[in-house]
Design a protein around this motif. Sequence first.
Motif, PDB file in Angstrom:
ATOM      1  N   GLY A 297       0.860  -1.193   0.000  1.00 62.77           N
ATOM      2  CA  GLY A 297       0.000   0.000   0.000  1.00 62.77           C
ATOM      3  C   GLY A 297       0.890   1.235   0.000  1.00 62.77           C
ATOM      4  N   LEU A 298       0.683   2.105  -0.958  1.00 64.81           N
ATOM      5  CA  LEU A 298       1.459   3.348  -1.002  1.00 64.81           C
ATOM      6  C   LEU A 298       0.478   4.509  -1.181  1.00 64.81           C
ATOM      7  CD1 LEU A 298       4.309   4.731  -1.193  1.00 64.81           C
ATOM      8  CD2 LEU A 298       4.050   4.575  -3.667  1.00 64.81           C
ATOM      9  N   ALA A 299       0.567   5.511  -0.326  1.00 65.53           N
ATOM     10  CA  ALA A 299      -0.295   6.688  -0.455  1.00 65.53           C
ATOM     11  C   ALA A 299       0.576   7.937  -0.486  1.00 65.53           C
ATOM     12  CB  ALA A 299      -1.291   6.747   0.698  1.00 65.53           C
ATOM     13  N   LEU A 300       0.151   8.890  -1.314  1.00 66.35           N
ATOM     14  CA  LEU A 300       0.928  10.118  -1.540  1.00 66.35           C
ATOM     15  C   LEU A 300       0.152  11.326  -1.025  1.00 66.35           C
ATOM     16  CD1 LEU A 300       1.772   9.459  -5.321  1.00 66.35           C
ATOM     17  CD2 LEU A 300       2.887   8.469  -3.290  1.00 66.35           C
ATOM     18  N   GLY A 301       0.833  12.195  -0.294  1.00 65.92           N
ATOM     19  CA  GLY A 301       0.199  13.418   0.201  1.00 65.92           C
ATOM     20  C   GLY A 301       0.801  14.648  -0.453  1.00 65.92           C
ATOM     21  N   SER A 302       0.013  15.720  -0.535  1.00 69.92           N
ATOM     22  CA  SER A 302       0.451  17.037  -1.038  1.00 69.92           C
ATOM     23  C   SER A 302       0.763  17.065  -2.523  1.00 69.92           C
ATOM     24  CB  SER A 302       1.708  17.529  -0.294  1.00 69.92           C
ATOM     25  OG  SER A 302       1.370  17.977   0.979  1.00 69.92           O
ATOM     26  N   VAL A 303       0.358  16.024  -3.252  1.00 71.66           N
ATOM     27  CA  VAL A 303       0.653  16.006  -4.697  1.00 71.66           C
ATOM     28  C   VAL A 303      -0.605  15.714  -5.507  1.00 71.66           C
ATOM     29  CG1 VAL A 303       3.123  15.510  -4.572  1.00 71.66           C
ATOM     30  CG2 VAL A 303       1.481  13.612  -4.516  1.00 71.66           C
ATOM     31  N   GLY A 304      -1.731  16.173  -5.003  1.00 70.98           N
ATOM     32  CA  GLY A 304      -2.989  15.988  -5.714  1.00 70.98           C
ATOM     33  C   GLY A 304      -4.065  16.714  -4.944  1.00 70.98           C
TER      34      GLY A 304
ATOM     35  N   SER B 277       6.145  25.061  -3.138  1.00 71.14           N
ATOM     36  CA  SER B 277       7.034  24.264  -3.991  1.00 71.14           C
ATOM     37  C   SER B 277       6.555  24.280  -5.437  1.00 71.14           C
ATOM     38  CB  SER B 277       7.027  22.809  -3.488  1.00 71.14           C
ATOM     39  OG  SER B 277       7.648  21.970  -4.419  1.00 71.14           O
ATOM     40  N   SER B 278       7.474  23.941  -6.331  1.00 71.95           N
ATOM     41  CA  SER B 278       7.064  23.731  -7.725  1.00 71.95           C
ATOM     42  C   SER B 278       6.515  22.308  -7.856  1.00 71.95           C
ATOM     43  CB  SER B 278       8.257  23.907  -8.661  1.00 71.95           C
ATOM     44  OG  SER B 278       9.183  22.856  -8.441  1.00 71.95           O
ATOM     45  N   ALA B 279       5.676  22.133  -8.865  1.00 72.78           N
ATOM     46  CA  ALA B 279       5.131  20.796  -9.138  1.00 72.78           C
ATOM     47  C   ALA B 279       6.268  19.833  -9.477  1.00 72.78           C
ATOM     48  CB  ALA B 279       4.134  20.881 -10.291  1.00 72.78           C
ATOM     49  N   GLU B 280       7.232  20.334 -10.214  1.00 73.67           N
ATOM     50  CA  GLU B 280       8.353  19.489 -10.653  1.00 73.67           C
ATOM     51  C   GLU B 280       9.129  18.936  -9.450  1.00 73.67           C
ATOM     52  OE1 GLU B 280      11.126  21.708 -12.938  1.00 73.67           O
ATOM     53  OE2 GLU B 280      12.323  19.940 -13.456  1.00 73.67           O
ATOM     54  N   TYR B 281       9.395  19.808  -8.462  1.00 75.13           N
ATOM     55  CA  TYR B 281      10.123  19.343  -7.271  1.00 75.13           C
ATOM     56  C   TYR B 281       9.292  18.334  -6.489  1.00 75.13           C
ATOM     57  CZ  TYR B 281      12.513  19.062  -2.874  1.00 75.13           C
ATOM     58  OH  TYR B 281      13.127  18.554  -1.764  1.00 75.13           O
ATOM     59  N   ARG B 282       7.982  18.623  -6.397  1.00 78.00           N
ATOM     60  CA  ARG B 282       7.094  17.697  -5.661  1.00 78.00           C
ATOM     61  C   ARG B 282       7.140  16.306  -6.294  1.00 78.00           C
ATOM     62  NH1 ARG B 282       3.194  22.295  -4.299  1.00 78.00           N
ATOM     63  NH2 ARG B 282       2.980  21.999  -2.057  1.00 78.00           N
ATOM     64  N   ARG B 283       7.058  16.252  -7.632  1.00 76.61           N
ATOM     65  CA  ARG B 283       7.064  14.954  -8.315  1.00 76.61           C
ATOM     66  C   ARG B 283       8.390  14.233  -8.053  1.00 76.61           C
ATOM     67  NH1 ARG B 283       3.758  13.274 -12.157  1.00 76.61           N
ATOM     68  NH2 ARG B 283       3.057  15.311 -12.859  1.00 76.61           N
ATOM     69  N   HIS B 284       9.480  14.991  -8.151  1.00 75.75           N
ATOM     70  CA  HIS B 284      10.802  14.409  -7.889  1.00 75.75           C
ATOM     71  C   HIS B 284      10.859  13.858  -6.447  1.00 75.75           C
ATOM     72  CE1 HIS B 284      15.150  13.985  -7.728  1.00 75.75           C
ATOM     73  NE2 HIS B 284      15.132  14.709  -6.611  1.00 75.75           N
ATOM     74  N   ALA B 285      10.342  14.652  -5.509  1.00 79.93           N
ATOM     75  CA  ALA B 285      10.398  14.260  -4.088  1.00 79.93           C
ATOM     76  C   ALA B 285       9.617  12.969  -3.845  1.00 79.93           C
ATOM     77  CB  ALA B 285       9.856  15.389  -3.214  1.00 79.93           C
ATOM     78  N   ILE B 286       8.490  12.815  -4.539  1.00 77.71           N
ATOM     79  CA  ILE B 286       7.692  11.584  -4.359  1.00 77.71           C
ATOM     80  C   ILE B 286       8.507  10.355  -4.774  1.00 77.71           C
ATOM     81  CG2 ILE B 286       5.749  10.286  -5.396  1.00 77.71           C
ATOM     82  CD1 ILE B 286       4.851  12.165  -3.136  1.00 77.71           C
ATOM     83  N   GLY B 287       9.227  10.463  -5.887  1.00 80.81           N
ATOM     84  CA  GLY B 287      10.062   9.333  -6.327  1.00 80.81           C
ATOM     85  C   GLY B 287      11.119   9.006  -5.283  1.00 80.81           C
ATOM     86  N   VAL B 288      11.768  10.045  -4.771  1.00 79.20           N
ATOM     87  CA  VAL B 288      12.844   9.840  -3.784  1.00 79.20           C
ATOM     88  C   VAL B 288      12.273   9.239  -2.488  1.00 79.20           C
ATOM     89  CG1 VAL B 288      14.558  11.026  -2.348  1.00 79.20           C
ATOM     90  CG2 VAL B 288      14.273  11.684  -4.749  1.00 79.20           C
ATOM     91  N   LEU B 289      11.174   9.821  -1.999  1.00 82.91           N
ATOM     92  CA  LEU B 289      10.588   9.333  -0.731  1.00 82.91           C
ATOM     93  C   LEU B 289      10.127   7.876  -0.866  1.00 82.91           C
ATOM     94  CD1 LEU B 289       8.392  12.384   0.417  1.00 82.91           C
ATOM     95  CD2 LEU B 289      10.553  11.614   1.413  1.00 82.91           C
ATOM     96  N   THR B 290       9.537   7.558  -2.014  1.00 85.28           N
ATOM     97  CA  THR B 290       9.048   6.179  -2.221  1.00 85.28           C
ATOM     98  C   THR B 290      10.223   5.203  -2.221  1.00 85.28           C
ATOM     99  OG1 THR B 290       7.178   7.010  -3.485  1.00 85.28           O
ATOM    100  CG2 THR B 290       7.744   4.688  -3.803  1.00 85.28           C
ATOM    101  N   ARG B 291      11.277   5.530  -2.934  1.00 86.34           N
ATOM    102  CA  ARG B 291      12.440   4.626  -2.994  1.00 86.34           C
ATOM    103  C   ARG B 291      13.089   4.499  -1.613  1.00 86.34           C
ATOM    104  NH1 ARG B 291      12.703   6.706  -8.273  1.00 86.34           N
ATOM    105  NH2 ARG B 291      13.876   8.547  -7.694  1.00 86.34           N
ATOM    106  N   ARG B 292      13.165   5.625  -0.892  1.00 90.53           N
ATOM    107  CA  ARG B 292      13.778   5.574   0.451  1.00 90.53           C
ATOM    108  C   ARG B 292      12.957   4.714   1.406  1.00 90.53           C
ATOM    109  NH1 ARG B 292      15.524  11.734   1.714  1.00 90.53           N
ATOM    110  NH2 ARG B 292      17.113  11.849   0.107  1.00 90.53           N
TER     111      ARG B 292
END
Length: 290
Positions: free
Chosen positions: A207-214, A262-277
């Motif tokens: 289960g993966l849920a994302l906040g602040s990006v939608g 934040s910019s949308a671009e940074y948010r998207r990048h951050a989601i990838g990093v947080l998920t992998r971490r």
Amino acid sequence: MAVFVATDVESAVQRLDDRPDSVVLAGGTDLMVEVNDGRLRPSPDADVVAVNRVAELRSWRHDSAAATVTIGAAVTYSEMLDEPLATLAPALAEAARTVGSPQIRNAGTLGGNLGTCSPAGDGLPVLAALDASVEIASVAGRRSVAVLDLMKGPKRTTLEPGDLIVSFTLPVVDGWQGYAKVGVRNAMVIAIASTCLVLDRQRQRVGLALGSVGPTVLRVPAAETKFAAALDWRTMTAERDAVQAFGDGAAQTAAPIDDHRSSAEYRRHAIGVLTRRLAARGLDTAGRAA
Ligand SMILES: Cc1cc2nc3c(=O)[nH]c(=O)nc-3n(C[C@H](O)[C@H](O)[C@H](O)COP(=O)(O)OP(=O)(O)OC[C@H]3O[C@@H](n4cnc5c(N)ncnc54)[C@H](O)[C@@H]3O)c2cc1C
């Protein structure tokens, strides 16, 4: 403002029904900001219905046979950090630790987090990733709803006037769960991007849920299914490529906007990093225990 201090669920919902424009007050850390800023003025014909003395909302219980924990809507973030609740719901404790300051954590509640339904609410990705259900009471009776079905958009829920959030029921997961967020600093910060990951070993479910990006919290079903299939659930290991693809899938599902934080671009990048971490941390911890 007229304040009605409810002592049980029945008197709270009766009061909400009798005086239809009434608002529920839990910790007041969102509601009083609205009042102080002049965005909310309870009418003279309505009440503020305070629920933080309602025992059912202020307590939690563990059902070991069902492997669930039910947390009252007015349990505070500080209480979510106390044992044994923190061990039963570790991602919730991790999220609670990141909320505001000690003063906010001593007053703020999960019911208020959902009542406000900000896409940046720290409790909400945890509830979503765990497929939590919410018990709602009104004069018509009680009903249980999936938390994901309640969150409709930024500061919008499907709660009806007169509804009171009573509690949240979450599974006690055999496996691993964690929460991570990025903000403009390390404390007292609203999330720019946040993720909650659940690796449920018994059900072999991710289960993966994302906040602040939608507009509200998002789940990522396609990436979850792919990562679950790539995982060796016995050893709790996965190829590096699978972790990379999981992060990429989450980032692609994110639907962020540019705003003052934040910019949308940074948010998207951050989601990838947080998920992998989180995936790396989860596999490392669960793999050592396997
Ligand atoms: C300085 C500061 C820092 C903050 N930092 C964070 C942070 O880091 N992360 C974060 O997620 N939030 C943060 N917040 C926001 C806030 O603390 C949280 O959203 C908190 O969970 C709100 O809970 P509460 O009990 O105070 O809600 P309240 O303010 O009492 O209520 C909020 C809304 O929910 C409704 N409501 C409350 N309880 C119920 C119920 N049982 N049934 C139906 N409706 C209900 C109310 O009517 C109101 O609309 C911060 C706020 C401040 C002021």
